[in-house]
Motif scaffolding. Structure first.
Motif, PDB file in Angstrom:
ATOM      1  N   ALA A   1     -60.439  10.725  -2.117  1.00  0.00           N
ATOM      2  CA  ALA A   1     -61.635  10.656  -2.965  1.00  0.00           C
ATOM      3  C   ALA A   1     -61.266  10.240  -4.387  1.00  0.00           C
ATOM      4  O   ALA A   1     -61.976   9.431  -5.005  1.00  0.00           O
ATOM      5  N   GLN A   2     -60.163  10.743  -4.904  1.00  0.00           N
ATOM      6  CA  GLN A   2     -59.714  10.355  -6.246  1.00  0.00           C
ATOM      7  C   GLN A   2     -59.345   8.879  -6.294  1.00  0.00           C
ATOM      8  O   GLN A   2     -59.669   8.179  -7.251  1.00  0.00           O
ATOM      9  N   VAL A   3     -58.657   8.389  -5.272  1.00  0.00           N
ATOM     10  CA  VAL A   3     -58.283   6.972  -5.220  1.00  0.00           C
ATOM     11  C   VAL A   3     -59.533   6.104  -5.179  1.00  0.00           C
ATOM     12  O   VAL A   3     -59.634   5.099  -5.892  1.00  0.00           O
ATOM     13  N   ASN A   4     -60.509   6.505  -4.361  1.00  0.00           N
ATOM     14  CA  ASN A   4     -61.757   5.735  -4.291  1.00  0.00           C
ATOM     15  C   ASN A   4     -62.481   5.737  -5.635  1.00  0.00           C
ATOM     16  O   ASN A   4     -63.031   4.712  -6.043  1.00  0.00           O
ATOM     17  N   ASP A   5     -62.488   6.872  -6.328  1.00  0.00           N
ATOM     18  CA  ASP A   5     -63.112   6.934  -7.649  1.00  0.00           C
ATOM     19  C   ASP A   5     -62.416   6.007  -8.629  1.00  0.00           C
ATOM     20  O   ASP A   5     -63.067   5.320  -9.426  1.00  0.00           O
ATOM     21  N   LEU A   6     -61.092   5.973  -8.577  1.00  0.00           N
ATOM     22  CA  LEU A   6     -60.342   5.119  -9.498  1.00  0.00           C
ATOM     23  C   LEU A   6     -60.549   3.634  -9.182  1.00  0.00           C
ATOM     24  O   LEU A   6     -60.533   2.795 -10.079  1.00  0.00           O
ATOM     25  N   LYS A   7     -60.757   3.315  -7.926  1.00  0.00           N
ATOM     26  CA  LYS A   7     -60.975   1.920  -7.541  1.00  0.00           C
ATOM     27  C   LYS A   7     -62.369   1.435  -7.932  1.00  0.00           C
ATOM     28  O   LYS A   7     -62.585   0.240  -8.101  1.00  0.00           O
ATOM     29  N   GLN A   8     -63.335   2.352  -8.068  1.00  0.00           N
ATOM     30  CA  GLN A   8     -64.719   1.961  -8.268  1.00  0.00           C
ATOM     31  C   GLN A   8     -64.997   1.407  -9.659  1.00  0.00           C
ATOM     32  O   GLN A   8     -65.815   0.515  -9.800  1.00  0.00           O
ATOM     33  N   GLY A   9     -64.398   1.920 -10.677  1.00  0.00           N
ATOM     34  CA  GLY A   9     -64.751   1.377 -11.978  1.00  0.00           C
ATOM     35  C   GLY A   9     -63.945   1.953 -13.113  1.00  0.00           C
ATOM     36  O   GLY A   9     -63.158   2.878 -12.960  1.00  0.00           O
ATOM     37  N   LEU A  10     -64.192   1.364 -14.281  1.00  0.00           N
ATOM     38  CA  LEU A  10     -63.469   1.760 -15.477  1.00  0.00           C
ATOM     39  C   LEU A  10     -63.998   3.059 -16.063  1.00  0.00           C
ATOM     40  O   LEU A  10     -63.292   3.716 -16.821  1.00  0.00           O
ATOM     41  N   GLU A  11     -65.212   3.431 -15.743  1.00  0.00           N
ATOM     42  CA  GLU A  11     -65.779   4.653 -16.296  1.00  0.00           C
ATOM     43  C   GLU A  11     -64.977   5.878 -15.872  1.00  0.00           C
ATOM     44  O   GLU A  11     -64.747   6.790 -16.673  1.00  0.00           O
ATOM     45  N   VAL A  12     -64.564   5.890 -14.638  1.00  0.00           N
ATOM     46  CA  VAL A  12     -63.771   7.017 -14.147  1.00  0.00           C
ATOM     47  C   VAL A  12     -62.411   7.033 -14.830  1.00  0.00           C
ATOM     48  O   VAL A  12     -61.919   8.087 -15.233  1.00  0.00           O
ATOM     49  N   ILE A  13     -61.809   5.875 -14.960  1.00  0.00           N
ATOM     50  CA  ILE A  13     -60.508   5.781 -15.629  1.00  0.00           C
ATOM     51  C   ILE A  13     -60.636   6.238 -17.077  1.00  0.00           C
ATOM     52  O   ILE A  13     -59.804   6.988 -17.588  1.00  0.00           O
ATOM     53  N   GLU A  14     -61.692   5.799 -17.734  1.00  0.00           N
ATOM     54  CA  GLU A  14     -61.921   6.186 -19.134  1.00  0.00           C
ATOM     55  C   GLU A  14     -62.129   7.698 -19.244  1.00  0.00           C
ATOM     56  O   GLU A  14     -61.590   8.348 -20.138  1.00  0.00           O
ATOM     57  N   GLY A  15     -62.887   8.265 -18.330  1.00  0.00           N
ATOM     58  CA  GLY A  15     -63.121   9.711 -18.342  1.00  0.00           C
ATOM     59  C   GLY A  15     -61.839  10.499 -18.164  1.00  0.00           C
ATOM     60  O   GLY A  15     -61.607  11.502 -18.847  1.00  0.00           O
ATOM     61  N   ARG A  16     -60.985  10.050 -17.253  1.00  0.00           N
ATOM     62  CA  ARG A  16     -59.702  10.735 -17.051  1.00  0.00           C
ATOM     63  C   ARG A  16     -58.799  10.587 -18.267  1.00  0.00           C
ATOM     64  O   ARG A  16     -58.111  11.524 -18.655  1.00  0.00           O
ATOM     65  N   ALA A  17     -58.804   9.404 -18.879  1.00  0.00           N
ATOM     66  CA  ALA A  17     -57.976   9.192 -20.072  1.00  0.00           C
ATOM     67  C   ALA A  17     -58.443  10.086 -21.210  1.00  0.00           C
ATOM     68  O   ALA A  17     -57.636  10.639 -21.960  1.00  0.00           O
ATOM     69  N   ARG A  18     -59.737  10.253 -21.353  1.00  0.00           N
ATOM     70  CA  ARG A  18     -60.274  11.106 -22.415  1.00  0.00           C
ATOM     71  C   ARG A  18     -59.933  12.579 -22.163  1.00  0.00           C
ATOM     72  O   ARG A  18     -59.512  13.295 -23.075  1.00  0.00           O
ATOM     73  N   SER A  19     -60.109  13.041 -20.930  1.00  0.00           N
ATOM     74  CA  SER A  19     -59.893  14.467 -20.653  1.00  0.00           C
ATOM     75  C   SER A  19     -58.416  14.832 -20.559  1.00  0.00           C
ATOM     76  O   SER A  19     -58.012  15.882 -21.045  1.00  0.00           O
ATOM     77  N   GLU A  20     -57.613  13.986 -19.936  1.00  0.00           N
ATOM     78  CA  GLU A  20     -56.210  14.336 -19.714  1.00  0.00           C
ATOM     79  C   GLU A  20     -55.291  13.903 -20.851  1.00  0.00           C
ATOM     80  O   GLU A  20     -54.297  14.560 -21.126  1.00  0.00           O
TER      81      GLU A  20
END
Length: 108
Positions: free
Chosen positions: A58-77
């Motif tokens: 599920a995490q891999v699929n989220d990361l493949k879907q778009g930049l919003e998820v990547i941006e959210g992880r970069a902001r939180s982590e």
């Protein structure tokens, strides 16, 4: 009478000899019980690993879907901010001016 006793003891001995492999042999009852316990433990481990794999998928699929998820992880982590954003740091007023915010001393 004497022969009956001997025959009884001989038959009892044969019965015991036949029972030994049933209980203690390589395919005996005790071995089957141990194998069933191992199977149950392996099934539990497989279920845990399957759940972990589904989470990772599920995490891999989220990361493949778009930049919003990547941006959210970069902001939180990683604590990243966008260009043009203003970063505010809130400092706890209970801390003294002598100690930096990250190195709070534990006084006993």
């Amino acid at each position: 009478m004497f022969f009956v006793k001997i025959a009884t003891y001989v038959l009892l001995g044969i019965l015991l000899l036949l029972q030994y492999p049933l209980w203690f042999g390589s395919g005996g009852v005790i071995t089957v019980w141990q194998l069933n316990r191992e199977i149950d433990a392996q099934k539990k481990e497989n279920a845990q690993l399957k759940e972990r794999n589904q989470t990772l998928e599920a995490q891999v699929n989220d990361l493949k879907q778009g930049l919003e998820v990547i941006e959210g992880r970069a902001r939180s982590e990683l604590g990243m901010v966008k260009k043009g954003e203003i970063f505010y740091q809130v400092i706890d007023p209970k801390q003294t001016n002598d100690t930096p915010p990250d190195t709070k001393l534990d006084k006993k």
